[in-house]
Scaffold this active site. Structure first.
Site, PDB file in Angstrom:
ATOM      1  N   ARG A  58       1.397 -20.752  -5.591  1.00 40.12           N
ATOM      2  CA  ARG A  58       0.491 -20.834  -4.428  1.00 40.12           C
ATOM      3  C   ARG A  58       0.745 -19.717  -3.425  1.00 40.12           C
ATOM      4  NH1 ARG A  58       1.909 -26.694  -3.524  1.00 40.12           N
ATOM      5  NH2 ARG A  58       3.185 -26.307  -5.353  1.00 40.12           N
ATOM      6  N   GLU A  95      13.562 -29.484  -3.591  1.00 40.97           N
ATOM      7  CA  GLU A  95      13.450 -30.835  -3.023  1.00 40.97           C
ATOM      8  C   GLU A  95      13.481 -31.829  -4.192  1.00 40.97           C
ATOM      9  OE1 GLU A  95       9.728 -31.385  -1.067  1.00 40.97           O
ATOM     10  OE2 GLU A  95      10.263 -33.334  -0.244  1.00 40.97           O
TER      11      GLU A  95
HETATM   12  P1  AMP Z   1      11.555 -25.712  -0.813  1.00 43.21           P
HETATM   13  O1  AMP Z   1      12.338 -24.753  -1.647  1.00 43.21           O
HETATM   14  O2  AMP Z   1      12.185 -27.065  -0.770  1.00 43.21           O
HETATM   15  O3  AMP Z   1      11.252 -25.183   0.579  1.00 43.21           O
HETATM   16  O4  AMP Z   1      10.179 -25.961  -1.553  1.00 43.21           O
HETATM   17  C1  AMP Z   1       9.175 -25.073  -1.404  1.00 43.21           C
HETATM   18  C2  AMP Z   1       8.336 -24.944  -2.641  1.00 43.21           C
HETATM   19  O5  AMP Z   1       8.082 -26.193  -3.301  1.00 43.21           O
HETATM   20  C3  AMP Z   1       7.018 -24.384  -2.240  1.00 43.21           C
HETATM   21  O6  AMP Z   1       6.664 -23.377  -3.175  1.00 43.21           O
HETATM   22  C4  AMP Z   1       6.076 -25.550  -2.255  1.00 43.21           C
HETATM   23  O7  AMP Z   1       4.842 -25.143  -2.785  1.00 43.21           O
HETATM   24  C5  AMP Z   1       6.729 -26.610  -3.118  1.00 43.21           C
HETATM   25  N1  AMP Z   1       6.800 -27.926  -2.443  1.00 43.21           N
HETATM   26  C6  AMP Z   1       7.923 -28.563  -2.045  1.00 43.21           C
HETATM   27  N2  AMP Z   1       7.664 -29.744  -1.486  1.00 43.21           N
HETATM   28  C7  AMP Z   1       6.329 -29.863  -1.489  1.00 43.21           C
HETATM   29  C8  AMP Z   1       5.421 -30.867  -1.001  1.00 43.21           C
HETATM   30  N3  AMP Z   1       5.852 -31.996  -0.400  1.00 43.21           N
HETATM   31  N4  AMP Z   1       4.095 -30.649  -1.154  1.00 43.21           N
HETATM   32  C9  AMP Z   1       3.656 -29.520  -1.754  1.00 43.21           C
HETATM   33  N5  AMP Z   1       4.447 -28.549  -2.233  1.00 43.21           N
HETATM   34  C10 AMP Z   1       5.766 -28.712  -2.112  1.00 43.21           C
END
Ligand code: AMP
Length: 172
Positions: A58, A95
């Site tokens: 994205r 996450e």
């Molecule tokens: P992080 O590394 O935890 O900041 O996760 C970021 C990546 O995971 C991004 O590329 C987001 O597109 C995806 N992502 C994580 N959590 C979500 C969520 N609750 N909704 C949509 N995309 C998420």
């Protein structure tokens, strides 16, 4: 423009307990899509940026039109095993689960100034891994720009040594 109402929340995707922020409802709305690209482009102006680095997948959708608008090049940061040439790679915690990000070793020149773009900041693990990749190759991280920030996951805290910009913040 209030884009909060246009972002769809999908509970329990891809696993139970995750409130997934679905931006397809935003992307198909031409005014909302343009607003997001314009706001991030505006934020990048005057920062002397050489490249936008977008995080698969994205981050490509948002980052590529921002690079086009700024008249700078675009660097794809991809998940493991998808870039065809020599790569620099890092494994990091998500996450949900674990992931690998890669960049081509010749993606930019030492000293180039790079802004990272993705759709959403959650824990900040992905972005921090990308910052480390850029710095390993001698790049200067200008910061990271997002459409959405999930504040309760404290990604901004993880990225506290860098400027972080987001268009909408969710508290829960
Ligand atoms: P992080 O590394 O935890 O900041 O996760 C970021 C990546 O995971 C991004 O590329 C987001 O597109 C995806 N992502 C994580 N959590 C979500 C969520 N609750 N909704 C949509 N995309 C998420």
């Amino acid at each position: 423009m209030d884009i909060r109402n246009i972002i769809r929340n999908v509970p329990d995707f891809p696993i139970k307990g995750i409130q997934f922020k679905d931006i397809t409802t935003l992307l198909k709305d031409k005014e909302a899509f343009r607003y997001c690209v314009d706001q991030i482009t505006q934020h990048c102006k005057g920062l002397n940026i050489d490249y936008i680095a977008g995080i698969e997948a994205r981050g490509f959708i948002i980052g590529a039109p921002v690079a086009y608008s700024l008249d700078v090049g675009f660097i794809p940061i991809r998940k493991g095993g998808r870039l065809p040439y020599k790569v620099e790679k890092i494994t990091y915690q998500l996450e949900y689960g674990e992931s690998i990000v890669e960049i081509h070793q010749d993606a930019f020149q030492k000293g180039n100034r790079i802004m990272v773009v993705d759709d959403l900041l959650a824990t900040g693990g992905t972005t921090l891994a990308v910052f480390q990749l850029i710095e390993r190759l001698g790049g200067v991280v200008v910061g990271a720009d997002f459409i959405i920030e999930l504040e309760m996951l404290q990604g901004r805290e993880k990225l506290k040594n860098y400027p972080v910009f987001s268009l909408v913040k969710y508290k829960i």
